[in-house]
Write a protein that holds these residues in place. Sequence first.
Motif, short mmCIF file in Angstrom:
data_model
loop_
_atom_site.label_atom_id
_atom_site.label_comp_id
_atom_site.label_asym_id
_atom_site.label_seq_id
_atom_site.Cartn_x
_atom_site.Cartn_y
_atom_site.Cartn_z
N ILE A 26 1.95 5.54 8.05
CA ILE A 26 1.45 6.07 9.33
C ILE A 26 -0.07 6.15 9.31
O ILE A 26 -0.75 5.76 10.26
CB ILE A 26 2.07 7.45 9.63
N VAL A 27 -0.63 6.67 8.21
CA VAL A 27 -2.09 6.78 8.09
C VAL A 27 -2.71 5.38 8.16
O VAL A 27 -3.70 5.16 8.86
CB VAL A 27 -2.48 7.51 6.78
N SER A 28 -2.13 4.42 7.45
CA SER A 28 -2.65 3.05 7.47
C SER A 28 -2.62 2.47 8.88
O SER A 28 -3.60 1.87 9.34
CB SER A 28 -1.84 2.16 6.53
N ALA A 29 -1.52 2.66 9.58
CA ALA A 29 -1.40 2.14 10.95
C ALA A 29 -2.41 2.80 11.89
O ALA A 29 -3.01 2.13 12.73
CB ALA A 29 0.02 2.34 11.47
N GLN A 30 -2.60 4.11 11.75
CA GLN A 30 -3.54 4.81 12.61
C GLN A 30 -4.97 4.32 12.36
O GLN A 30 -5.74 4.12 13.30
CB GLN A 30 -3.46 6.32 12.40
N LEU A 31 -5.33 4.12 11.10
CA LEU A 31 -6.67 3.62 10.79
C LEU A 31 -6.87 2.20 11.30
O LEU A 31 -7.95 1.85 11.76
CB LEU A 31 -6.96 3.73 9.30
N ARG A 32 -5.81 1.38 11.25
CA ARG A 32 -5.90 0.05 11.85
C ARG A 32 -6.13 0.16 13.35
O ARG A 32 -6.94 -0.56 13.92
CB ARG A 32 -4.62 -0.74 11.59
N TYR A 33 -5.43 1.08 14.00
CA TYR A 33 -5.59 1.29 15.44
C TYR A 33 -7.02 1.70 15.78
O TYR A 33 -7.57 1.27 16.79
CB TYR A 33 -4.60 2.37 15.89
N TRP A 34 -7.63 2.50 14.92
CA TRP A 34 -9.01 2.93 15.12
C TRP A 34 -10.02 1.89 14.61
O TRP A 34 -11.22 2.15 14.60
CB TRP A 34 -9.26 4.27 14.43
N HIS A 35 -9.56 0.76 14.13
CA HIS A 35 -10.41 -0.29 13.58
C HIS A 35 -11.21 0.20 12.37
O HIS A 35 -12.37 -0.15 12.19
CB HIS A 35 -11.36 -0.87 14.65
N LEU A 36 -10.57 1.00 11.54
CA LEU A 36 -11.20 1.51 10.32
C LEU A 36 -10.49 0.95 9.09
O LEU A 36 -10.26 1.65 8.11
CB LEU A 36 -11.17 3.04 10.31
N ASP A 37 -10.17 -0.33 9.13
CA ASP A 37 -9.43 -0.98 8.05
C ASP A 37 -10.06 -0.78 6.67
O ASP A 37 -9.34 -0.61 5.70
CB ASP A 37 -9.27 -2.47 8.35
N PRO A 38 -11.41 -0.79 6.54
CA PRO A 38 -11.99 -0.60 5.20
C PRO A 38 -11.67 0.76 4.58
O PRO A 38 -11.82 0.92 3.37
CB PRO A 38 -13.49 -0.75 5.43
N LEU A 39 -11.23 1.73 5.36
CA LEU A 39 -10.93 3.06 4.83
C LEU A 39 -9.46 3.22 4.43
O LEU A 39 -9.10 4.24 3.84
CB LEU A 39 -11.28 4.14 5.86
N ILE A 40 -8.62 2.26 4.74
CA ILE A 40 -7.17 2.42 4.56
C ILE A 40 -6.81 2.73 3.11
O ILE A 40 -6.06 3.68 2.85
CB ILE A 40 -6.42 1.19 5.08
N ASP A 41 -7.30 1.96 2.17
CA ASP A 41 -6.89 2.16 0.78
C ASP A 41 -7.28 3.55 0.26
O ASP A 41 -6.48 4.24 -0.36
CB ASP A 41 -7.49 1.09 -0.13
N ARG A 42 -8.52 3.96 0.54
CA ARG A 42 -8.97 5.26 0.05
C ARG A 42 -8.24 6.40 0.75
O ARG A 42 -7.86 7.39 0.11
CB ARG A 42 -10.49 5.40 0.22
N ALA A 43 -8.01 6.29 2.06
CA ALA A 43 -7.30 7.34 2.79
C ALA A 43 -5.85 7.42 2.32
O ALA A 43 -5.31 8.52 2.13
CB ALA A 43 -7.37 7.09 4.29
N ALA A 44 -5.20 6.28 2.14
CA ALA A 44 -3.81 6.27 1.69
C ALA A 44 -3.69 6.85 0.28
O ALA A 44 -2.76 7.63 0.00
CB ALA A 44 -3.25 4.85 1.74
N LEU A 45 -4.62 6.52 -0.60
CA LEU A 45 -4.60 7.08 -1.95
C LEU A 45 -4.80 8.59 -1.90
O LEU A 45 -4.06 9.36 -2.54
CB LEU A 45 -5.67 6.44 -2.83
N GLY A 46 -5.79 9.04 -1.14
CA GLY A 46 -6.06 10.48 -1.05
C GLY A 46 -4.89 11.27 -0.49
O GLY A 46 -4.50 12.30 -1.05
N VAL A 47 -4.30 10.79 0.59
CA VAL A 47 -3.18 11.52 1.19
C VAL A 47 -1.97 11.49 0.26
O VAL A 47 -1.22 12.47 0.17
CB VAL A 47 -2.86 11.01 2.62
N THR A 48 -1.78 10.40 -0.46
CA THR A 48 -0.68 10.33 -1.43
C THR A 48 -0.85 11.38 -2.52
O THR A 48 0.10 12.08 -2.88
CB THR A 48 -0.61 8.92 -2.07
N GLU A 49 -2.06 11.52 -3.04
CA GLU A 49 -2.31 12.51 -4.09
C GLU A 49 -2.10 13.93 -3.57
O GLU A 49 -1.50 14.76 -4.25
CB GLU A 49 -3.72 12.35 -4.65
N LEU A 50 -2.57 14.22 -2.36
CA LEU A 50 -2.41 15.57 -1.82
C LEU A 50 -0.95 15.88 -1.55
O LEU A 50 -0.48 17.00 -1.83
CB LEU A 50 -3.25 15.74 -0.56
#
Length: 180
Positions: A26-50
């Motif tokens: 969901i986070v990856s899809a939302q970031l794609r929707y916002w055109h923030l593809d370069p942040l997907i890996d870091r955001a997905a890793l961070g949310v996974t850890e939390l």
Amino acid sequence: MISHPSRHCTVELQALPSRIGQVRRIVSAQLRYWHLDPLIDRAALGVTELLTNVHQHAQPDKMCTVEIELLLDRLMVSVHDHDPRLPVVTDPQDAESLATCGRGLAMVAAVSESWGVRPDGESGKVVWFTLPTDATTRPATARPPRRITVEKPARRFAEVDHRVDLRRPEHTPARSAVAG
């Protein structure tokens, strides 16, 4: 539930391993929707850890809320749970080199611009991190597709920001498969 899709996304869940993978998608899809593809890996890793921390440590239940919010110059990702105990951050240098746990918040700190934790009323807490949304992550204005192929010298892998297919318009939504 997704609210205010242009700036804010909220997902309520029970932090179980199968749900963590869904939230990552969901986070990856939302970031794609916002055109923030370069942040997907870091955001997905961070949310996974939390979310893994909620799964492993939260009491009395594993219910939590993940929020991602697009601010002016940063992406804010936060996880709210019902456990008022604040996490204990271990120094990575003090941890055993073969330990399989205890590094989640250190990883969040390593991939984020900033992070923190705060009490959330009498019964809960919020753990959050931010990622910068600088000019390299903002979408360019839409341009018509180009039909000219320009030969460029090969660049080293470390210098490549992202792959661009000149045959597709830049406004076409990106697609990817995310294993979860």
